[in-house]
Design an enzyme around this catalytic site. Structure first.
Site, mmCIF file in Angstrom:
data_model
loop_
_atom_site.group_PDB
_atom_site.id
_atom_site.type_symbol
_atom_site.label_atom_id
_atom_site.label_comp_id
_atom_site.label_asym_id
_atom_site.label_seq_id
_atom_site.Cartn_x
_atom_site.Cartn_y
_atom_site.Cartn_z
ATOM 1 N N HIS A 40 75.537 70.608 51.671
ATOM 2 C CA HIS A 40 76.265 70.915 52.580
ATOM 3 C C HIS A 40 76.022 69.658 53.569
ATOM 4 O O HIS A 40 75.402 69.507 53.344
ATOM 5 C CB HIS A 40 76.068 72.050 52.731
ATOM 6 C CG HIS A 40 73.893 72.211 53.261
ATOM 7 N ND1 HIS A 40 73.518 72.323 52.055
ATOM 8 C CD2 HIS A 40 73.780 72.263 54.298
ATOM 9 C CE1 HIS A 40 72.264 72.494 52.665
ATOM 10 N NE2 HIS A 40 72.353 72.660 54.103
ATOM 11 N N TYR A 68 69.892 71.406 46.318
ATOM 12 C CA TYR A 68 68.256 71.926 46.258
ATOM 13 C C TYR A 68 68.065 73.399 46.240
ATOM 14 O O TYR A 68 69.326 74.487 47.241
ATOM 15 C CB TYR A 68 67.570 71.419 47.710
ATOM 16 C CG TYR A 68 68.154 72.088 49.009
ATOM 17 C CD1 TYR A 68 67.186 72.971 49.321
ATOM 18 C CD2 TYR A 68 69.174 71.518 49.600
ATOM 19 C CE1 TYR A 68 68.018 72.948 51.327
ATOM 20 C CE2 TYR A 68 69.585 71.795 50.764
ATOM 21 C CZ TYR A 68 68.942 72.513 51.651
ATOM 22 O OH TYR A 68 69.333 73.191 52.750
ATOM 23 N N HIS A 114 75.064 69.422 57.742
ATOM 24 C CA HIS A 114 74.634 70.533 59.294
ATOM 25 C C HIS A 114 75.406 70.123 60.421
ATOM 26 O O HIS A 114 75.148 68.704 60.403
ATOM 27 C CB HIS A 114 73.286 71.127 59.184
ATOM 28 C CG HIS A 114 72.654 71.706 58.100
ATOM 29 N ND1 HIS A 114 72.402 73.180 57.997
ATOM 30 C CD2 HIS A 114 72.024 70.952 56.869
ATOM 31 C CE1 HIS A 114 72.223 73.359 57.058
ATOM 32 N NE2 HIS A 114 71.386 72.168 56.469
ATOM 33 N N TYR A 126 65.387 67.160 52.378
ATOM 34 C CA TYR A 126 65.487 66.727 53.647
ATOM 35 C C TYR A 126 63.994 65.495 53.664
ATOM 36 O O TYR A 126 63.080 65.981 53.167
ATOM 37 C CB TYR A 126 65.382 67.982 54.431
ATOM 38 C CG TYR A 126 66.266 68.930 54.299
ATOM 39 C CD1 TYR A 126 67.522 68.540 55.183
ATOM 40 C CD2 TYR A 126 66.986 69.564 53.552
ATOM 41 C CE1 TYR A 126 69.173 69.537 55.344
ATOM 42 C CE2 TYR A 126 68.118 70.260 53.627
ATOM 43 C CZ TYR A 126 69.250 69.992 54.580
ATOM 44 O OH TYR A 126 70.318 70.746 54.408
ATOM 45 N N ARG A 174 71.321 76.321 47.339
ATOM 46 C CA ARG A 174 72.106 75.752 48.203
ATOM 47 C C ARG A 174 72.890 74.910 47.833
ATOM 48 O O ARG A 174 72.566 73.534 47.038
ATOM 49 C CB ARG A 174 71.636 74.729 49.970
ATOM 50 C CG ARG A 174 70.459 76.323 50.580
ATOM 51 C CD ARG A 174 71.280 77.320 51.270
ATOM 52 N NE ARG A 174 72.493 77.415 50.736
ATOM 53 C CZ ARG A 174 73.009 76.749 52.673
ATOM 54 N NH1 ARG A 174 72.146 75.983 53.583
ATOM 55 N NH2 ARG A 174 74.003 76.611 52.778
#
Lengths: 176, 238
Positions: free
Chosen positions: B156, B143, B158, B104, B153
Site C-alpha cells: 500500500h 510487511y 499512504h 519504512y 499488511r
C-alpha cells in the site's frame, strides 16, 4: 454519483512527512498576538499517545501571504504537541434557521494516529473569552463536557489543553 | 453551488467506524461517547491552500540524488474529483510508503528487512487544472505487524489530501489490484461496505506503463462534494 473515498488510518510511519517547521504558523512572517498552544494526548487507559499527527486550522486571522492558517505537529515521547500561532478573533457562525450567529475565538484541531481510522475532530477555545455561552458549537455540548475544549493559560501567551481520546475525561469530538 | 456551501455528510457505510474490533489499536483510541454533530461554519468550509512554490513537489520517489531505489518501478496516475465528478484542481497530495522489501525508512520500523539507502519513501504532488496527478515510485513490499498472529499488511501507499475545505481533509491508503493479503487485512476490511474498500484498490493499466521502464497503476480519489443530497435526511436519523 461518485462516493467519497474512504479514510484509512495514518498509521505509525506518517513521520516520513514530518517537518517540524510546520508547527510554527508564524514562520512566514505573520505578526500579531503570538501564542503557544500545547497539550498532552492520552488513550482510554491513560497511556500517552506518542505517535499522533496533530493538525490545526483556523479561519481567523484570515489566510494571507504570511499566514497559512494551518499547522501540523507530532506528539512527542511525553505525549505532548505544541504549536506557535496567532490568537484567533471571533468569526461568523454557520448560517441557518437560527439566523446570524457569532462564534467565539477557536481553532479546529484534528488527531490522526495509528488506531484512529478517520480524523478525530475537535476545537480549542480559550478560557475567559467572551461569547462562550452564546457560541453555537459550545452550546451543543453538555455543560459538564465543555471544559474538554477550553484551553487555559499556564503562563502569559502559553495555552494548554489536554486531549483524551477515550475515558472519563474524554474530549468532545465532532461529526462534521 | 457556492464555493462556501457546506460539504455533504458521508454516505452511510462509506467510511470506517472508529471502533473496529478486528483492528486492535482502535480499542483504546476510539471515542466511547457519541460524536456531536455540528453545522459546518467558515472553520470547516474553508481550508488551507498549498502552492508548489512554498511546498515543493517531489514527483519521483523511485530515486534520490545518490542513486535509484531497488524494486519494481511504477507510475501512478489518477484524478481527484468531488462527489459531483468535478475536478479538484491544484490540490496537494502527500505520499509515503515502505520500500520494496516492506520496510519504512523510519526508526520505529524494526522489521527484519533491509533498508534501501536510495529510498526515502515520501513524495508530494499537486493535481493539475483537471484534477490529474502522477508520480513515479517503486512498488512497496508487504510487511508483518502485530495486530494478530501472522498479520501482514498488503502492499500500500499512504495518501494525504486536503481539497477545498478542512472538512475535505482525507488520509487514506492505496492498495494494489490482485493482492492476496487484502482479504486478511483488518485496516482494509475496516470498511462496512465492501464497495468502499474496493474503491481503495488501484488498477493495473497497461496504457500507463512505460515500455522498458515502469508498470502503471491508476488510482482516482473522490473528496466530499458540497451541497445537500438525499443522503442528508437519512443521516439526520442517527
Amino acid at each position: 454519483m461518485p462516493i467519497a473515498t474512504a479514510s484509512q488510518t495514518i498509521g505509525p510511519y506518517w513521520h516520513l512527512l514530518r517537518d517540524d517547521t510546520w508547527s510554527d504558523l508564524t514562520r512566514f512572517g505573520a505578526t500579531g498576538d503570538v501564542i503557544t498552544l500545547q497539550g498532552r494526548i492520552t488513550d482510554g487507559a491513560g497511556n500517552l499517545i506518542t505517535d499522533a499527527c496533530v493538525e490545526i486550522w483556523q479561519s481567523s486571522p484570515p489566510v494571507s501571504d504570511v499566514f497559512d492558517g494551518f499547522g501540523r505537529a507530532a506528539s512527542n515521547a511525553e505525549g505532548l504537541f505544541s504549536f506557535k500561532t496567532l490568537r484567533p478573533e471571533p468569526v461568523p457562525g454557520a448560517s441557518g434557521p437560527m439566523g446570524n450567529t457569532r462564534q467565539a475565538p477557536h481553532i479546529a484541531l484534528t488527531i490522526l494516529a495509528r488506531g484512529v481510522t478517520k480524523a478525530l475532530w475537535t476545537r480549542i477555545y480559550f478560557q475567559g473569552d467572551a461569547g462562550h455561552d452564546e457560541d453555537p458549537v459550545l452550546s451543543l455540548i453538555p455543560p459538564a463536557r465543555r471544559n474538554t475544549l477550553i484551553a487555559h493559560q499556564t503562563k502569559p501567551g502559553v495555552w494548554h489543553l489536554d486531549i483524551a481520546l477515550q475515558g472519563a475525561s474524554e474530549t468532545v469530538f465532532f461529526e462534521i | 453551488m457556492s464555493d462556501t456551501a457546506p460539504f455533504r455528510p458521508p454516505v452511510p457505510g462509506s467510511q470506517p467506524e472508529y471502533d473496529v474490533k478486528i483492528y486492535g489499536s482502535t480499542a483504546l483510541r476510539a471515542p466511547s461517547q457519541p460524536l456531536i454533530r455540528i453545522a459546518q461554519s467558515i472553520t470547516e468550509r474553508t481550508g488551507p491552500h498549498f502552492s508548489p512554490a512554498r511546498y515543493p513537489s517531489n514527483i519521483d520517489i523511485s530515486k534520490v540524488a545518490s542513486g535509484e531505489a531497488q524494486g519494481q518501478r511504477i507510475i501512478v496516475e489518477g484524478h481527484v474529483r468531488d462527489e459531483d465528478g468535478r475536478p479538484v484542481p491544484h490540490t496537494m497530495i502527500e505520499l509515503w510508503q515502505a520500500n520494496s522489501c516492506g520496510r519504512y525508512h523510519h526508526e520505529g520500523d524494526q522489521h527484519d528487512a533491509p533498508l534501501d539507502q536510495h529510498f526515502q519513501g515520501s513524495g508530494r504532488v499537486f493535481t493539475d487544472e483537471n484534477g490529474k496527478y502522477r508520480y513515479t515510485s517503486i512498488k512497496p513490499g508487504a510487511y508483518p505487524w502485530r495486530n494478530h498472529h501472522n498479520a501482514w499488511r498488503p502492499n500500500h501507499i499512504h495518501y494525504s489530501l486536503f481539497g477545498p475545505g478542512f472538512a475535505t481533509r482525507l488520509i487514506t491508503q492505496m492498495y494494489f489490484e490482485g493482492d492476496p493479503l487484502l482479504k486478511y487485512d483488518p485496516i482494509y476490511n475496516s470498511l462496512p461496505d465492501p464497495a468502499a474498500a474496493a474503491r481503495l484498490i488501484a488498477g493495473f493499466d497497461i496504457n500507463l506503463t512505460e515500455p522498458e521502464w515502469a508498470l502503471g497503476y491508476r488510482f482516482d480519489v473522490t473528496l466530499r462534494g458540497r451541497g445537500a443530497t438525499p443522503f442528508e435526511d437519512a443521516h439526520e436519523e442517527h
